[in-house]
Design an enzyme around this catalytic site. Structure first.
Site, PDB file in Angstrom:
ATOM      1  N   CYS A   2     -29.102   4.230  14.368  1.00 12.22           N
ATOM      2  CA  CYS A   2     -28.833   3.325  13.259  1.00 12.22           C
ATOM      3  C   CYS A   2     -27.399   2.804  13.319  1.00 12.22           C
ATOM      4  O   CYS A   2     -26.528   3.414  13.937  1.00 12.22           O
ATOM      5  CB  CYS A   2     -29.032   4.043  11.922  1.00 12.22           C
ATOM      6  SG  CYS A   2     -30.612   4.898  11.751  1.00 12.22           S
ATOM      7  N   ARG A  16     -27.476  -1.947   6.677  1.00  9.43           N
ATOM      8  CA  ARG A  16     -27.665  -1.128   7.867  1.00  9.43           C
ATOM      9  C   ARG A  16     -28.957  -1.508   8.583  1.00  9.43           C
ATOM     10  O   ARG A  16     -29.841  -2.167   8.022  1.00  9.43           O
ATOM     11  CB  ARG A  16     -27.703   0.332   7.460  1.00  9.43           C
ATOM     12  CG  ARG A  16     -28.783   0.715   6.448  1.00  9.43           C
ATOM     13  CD  ARG A  16     -30.091   1.256   7.033  1.00  9.43           C
ATOM     14  NE  ARG A  16     -29.902   2.405   7.880  1.00  9.43           N
ATOM     15  CZ  ARG A  16     -29.803   3.647   7.420  1.00  9.43           C
ATOM     16  NH1 ARG A  16     -29.904   3.881   6.127  1.00  9.43           N
ATOM     17  NH2 ARG A  16     -29.646   4.651   8.271  1.00  9.43           N
ATOM     18  N   ASN A  79     -28.264   9.128  11.265  1.00  9.88           N
ATOM     19  CA  ASN A  79     -28.479  10.333  12.059  1.00  9.88           C
ATOM     20  C   ASN A  79     -27.189  10.806  12.713  1.00  9.88           C
ATOM     21  O   ASN A  79     -26.405  10.004  13.245  1.00  9.88           O
ATOM     22  CB  ASN A  79     -29.526  10.066  13.137  1.00  9.88           C
ATOM     23  CG  ASN A  79     -30.921  10.456  12.682  1.00  9.88           C
ATOM     24  OD1 ASN A  79     -31.094  11.276  11.772  1.00  9.88           O
ATOM     25  ND2 ASN A  79     -31.932   9.875  13.301  1.00  9.88           N
TER      26      ASN A  79
END
Length: 324
Positions: A2, A16, A79
């Site tokens: 991400c 995002r 993450n």
């Protein structure tokens, strides 16, 4: 993986990409001020700031991936596998479970200064939501129009960093990614000049050679450099639609296509959705992999004094408009 970033262009924007091999029924969810958050270690919170963002709703609870509150403070979890570590519950500490971190912080903090003060007292713990939802290994970008912070919980404690780039990807830890930009200080949007040697006749052999040397792979480190460069050199636009469109173009520089990033045999990571929120107006925009048309949910069109979540499933089918 991400990428998250901020963008100040008239209003303050943040958003995002969520890159993974599968979705979990993501929805745009508005949590009104009176929705009761029963925090695992801090008790019931019956009144808080209203929040809008993308979440997976499990047992009536919004597990937010990213969100912004009605005061303009935004937050995105990305993450951080292999580096994230959470503390045990400590007596006399403010113990907040990883899954409730976003509503806990956005529910009580009106801006980045308040968030920084709250983080100084925080003990982020690994209490899972349920047996089906273990604590995710994440780190977070927290921002408003005054600046941005990165929050990383690791084995040696909770770290809070200023983030002048306004960008966050995944591994390695933020200080390493921040330092890595030093390797690219020679990047420029302008045509390259011969700095290789005054003994060689070298020249730009084509127009449009700006950003020569910008990394193009899908690794976290390369996406960090690419997003930071594109964001820093992006030209501001004149109205809301153009600014939102520009934000999606910036994140388009790091989007992932199915088939290019194999995470397991036959399974490919791709950009499931891209979000952009106007933090000052409380409007949450998004696109999905299957639907590139920008959709929007305005939190201020909801009853923000309600006790019930407002939920909007993401649109995943591409409408094609014929012009003849």
């Amino acid at each position: 993986m991400c990428t998250a970033l901020t963008y100040l262009s008239g209003d303050f924007y943040m958003g995002r990409t969520l890159d993974y091999e599968r979705g979990y029924g993501e929805e745009v969810v508005v949590t009104p001020r009176a929705y009761p958050f029963a925090f695992r270690h801090e008790g019931l919170c019956a009144q808080h700031y209203a929040i809008i963002g993308t979440a997976c709703v499990a047992d009536g609870y919004p597990l937010y991936y990213d969100a912004v509150n009605e005061k303009g403070l935004g937050m995105a979890g990305l993450n951080f596998v292999g580096n994230a570590a959470y503390a045990p519950v400590k007596a006399e500490a403010v113990n907040v479970a990883q899954f409730e971190f976003i509503p806990w912080l956005l529910g009580r903090c009106a801006g980045l200064a308040e968030a920084r003060a709250a983080l100084a007292k925080l003990n982020l713990v690994g209490t899972p939501f349920s047996a089906h939802f273990p604590a995710a290994q994440l780190h977070w970008l927290v921002a408003d129009r005054t600046g941005a912070l990165v929050v990383e919980s690791m084995a040696d404690g909770l770290h809070v960093y200023d983030c002048p780039e306004g960008v966050l990807t995944n591994n390695p830890p933020f200080p390493i990614q921040h330092f890595g930009l030093n390797r690219y200080m020679g990047l420029s949007p302008r045509q390259p000049e011969n700095r290789f040697s005054d003994q060689l006749e070298l020249s730009a052999f084509s127009r449009g050679m700006g950003a020569l040397g910008l990394p193009g792979d899908l690794s976290s480190g390369s996406r960090f450099v690419r997003a930071a460069f594109v964001r820093a050199n992006s030209r501001s636009c004149e109205n809301e639609a153009a600014r939102v469109g520009q934000f999606f173009h910036i994140l388009g520089a790091v989007e992932q296509q199915k088939g290019c990033c194999e995470v397991r045999p036959g399974e490919f990571e791709y950009t499931i959705y891209t979000s952009c929120w106007n933090a000052q107006r409380g409007v949450y925009y998004y696109t999905t992999y299957g639907c590139r048309q920008i959709h929007a949910v305005d939190m201020h069109r909801e009853n923000l004094d309600s006790t019930s979540l407002a939920r909007y499933p993401m649109q995943t089918d591409e409408p094609i408009q014929f012009q003849n």
